[in-house]
Design a protein around this motif. Sequence first.
Motif, PDB file in Angstrom:
ATOM      1  N   ASP A   1       0.958  -1.326  -0.015  1.00  0.00           N
ATOM      2  CA  ASP A   1      -0.047  -0.067  -0.028  1.00  0.00           C
ATOM      3  C   ASP A   1       0.822   1.022  -0.137  1.00  0.00           C
ATOM      4  O   ASP A   1       1.395   1.749   0.915  1.00  0.00           O
ATOM      5  CB  ASP A   1      -0.761   0.003   1.122  1.00  0.00           C
ATOM      6  CG  ASP A   1      -1.633  -1.158   1.308  1.00  0.00           C
ATOM      7  OD1 ASP A   1      -2.088  -1.755   0.200  1.00  0.00           O
ATOM      8  OD2 ASP A   1      -2.314  -1.731   2.323  1.00  0.00           O
TER       9      ASP A   1
ATOM     10  N   ALA B   1      -1.816   4.447   0.216  1.00  0.00           N
ATOM     11  CA  ALA B   1      -2.838   4.336  -0.636  1.00  0.00           C
ATOM     12  C   ALA B   1      -3.213   2.861  -0.780  1.00  0.00           C
ATOM     13  O   ALA B   1      -1.950   2.125  -1.303  1.00  0.00           O
ATOM     14  CB  ALA B   1      -2.641   4.982  -1.867  1.00  0.00           C
TER      15      ALA B   1
ATOM     16  N   ALA C   1       0.107   2.369   5.488  1.00  0.00           N
ATOM     17  CA  ALA C   1      -1.059   2.676   5.213  1.00  0.00           C
ATOM     18  C   ALA C   1      -2.218   2.545   6.293  1.00  0.00           C
ATOM     19  O   ALA C   1      -3.284   2.583   6.065  1.00  0.00           O
ATOM     20  CB  ALA C   1      -1.665   1.742   3.930  1.00  0.00           C
TER      21      ALA C   1
ATOM     22  N   ALA D   1      -5.958   3.770   6.517  1.00  0.00           N
ATOM     23  CA  ALA D   1      -6.458   4.160   4.942  1.00  0.00           C
ATOM     24  C   ALA D   1      -7.372   2.859   4.636  1.00  0.00           C
ATOM     25  O   ALA D   1      -7.509   2.071   5.373  1.00  0.00           O
ATOM     26  CB  ALA D   1      -5.442   3.881   3.966  1.00  0.00           C
TER      27      ALA D   1
ATOM     28  N   ALA E   1      -7.055   7.286   0.870  1.00  0.00           N
ATOM     29  CA  ALA E   1      -5.662   6.978   1.393  1.00  0.00           C
ATOM     30  C   ALA E   1      -5.568   7.636   2.603  1.00  0.00           C
ATOM     31  O   ALA E   1      -6.385   8.609   3.296  1.00  0.00           O
ATOM     32  CB  ALA E   1      -4.645   7.582   0.289  1.00  0.00           C
TER      33      ALA E   1
END
Length: 395
Positions: free
Chosen positions: A166, A170, A195, A198, A310
Amino acid sequence: MKGNKTIFLSPPSVGARERAAVKRAFDSGYVAPCGPQVDEFERRLAELAGRKYAVAVSSGTAAIDLLMEELGVDSSWTVVAPTLTFIATVGPAWHRGARLVFVDCDETGNIDPNLLDEALGSIRVKLGSDRVLRPKIALTITGPKSTLKDPTQTLSDPKILVIGVDLYGACCDYKALTAICRRHSAKLIIDSAEAVGATRDGRPAGSAGLAAVYSFNGNKIVTTSGGGAIVTDDRALAERAKKRAQQSRERCTWYEHREVGYNYRLSNILAAIGIAQLDRLPQILRRRKANFAWYARHFEGDVMVPGECANHWMTVGLLRSRRERDALLARFAKAGIEARPVWKPMHLQPVFAGCRVFGGEVAEALFDRGVCLPSGTDLTPADRRRIASVLPSRS
Ligand SMILES: Cc1ncc(COP(=O)(O)O)c(C=O)c1O
């Protein structure tokens, strides 16, 4: 700029809450790699990831290493990962002698699912002709049955592991990666080190694959100064990883070992920092998103658009050329502001010179043109003014 403090790329956002949490942990007497804060941190992490279990360890790299151990990754395995990532994604597999294969990203910076499909197809054809897939020794399983070391699975399946990443907060395309890996009988884990917090298609970062890992390094969105975790729905995996992280000590009064483990457990004091950080996660996410929105308005070139969900750990600005990138980096350095090029792709790293890569041009272009912009949670208006004075201006 004399007299100005350095603006760091992604410094920890810690203060009174974290300090108080450390004091409470200290006073609890658990100044050790176990204790009530570790237990609570794990509960909170499992909840955040939408998983049943979490195992808190000393770093994201340690978490990946433990997963390699759980899967039994060795020189008979092929490990497929995006080329645009940090070396820790593949380092533990490399140490175990696995064959590394890299796959290019798409314009989001995350692995290109179509290329991954192609890569796995090609690897399977090759492995099919080699036919050295059967482990010579039957695997013994103790405790609850694991989806990882199920002998009926490993006896007939190629040993291919995909590590999805990720990137910069994101999530990669979990749905696509899961379907592709299933089609090719490859195992999937997710490196969600960057991440935490997210989501993708309504699913939290770390919720896909057999297991996923988080990092709580000092530069990450949630920090424990240093730390990491495995999150998974596989009880056997979680139990074994936890045991292995504590020298694989058996449950008895003396020190009994049926296997050799590691010392990877997270300190209770550090877990306390992590809990305080999780309490603040919504605020942290709001501020990181505000940084991204600010750059989107003020950066003359493009900023990489990581999608709505994200965590905006890092905002990446795209210049027109490597020369422009280097000029911007030089201006930042002169102004006492930390900024960095995007990850240098793994297939360009001298240590991985012999590894196969599928595509690579997109990652190379992002490396040439991309700059990781200061993205700290606590960027002040004054910091932004200093940054703006260095950025290529919109006017
Ligand atoms: C993509 C990625 N994977 C793994 C890691 C390793 O995490 P740690 O630094 O906690 O070992 C990091 C962070 O440093 C990372 O960015």
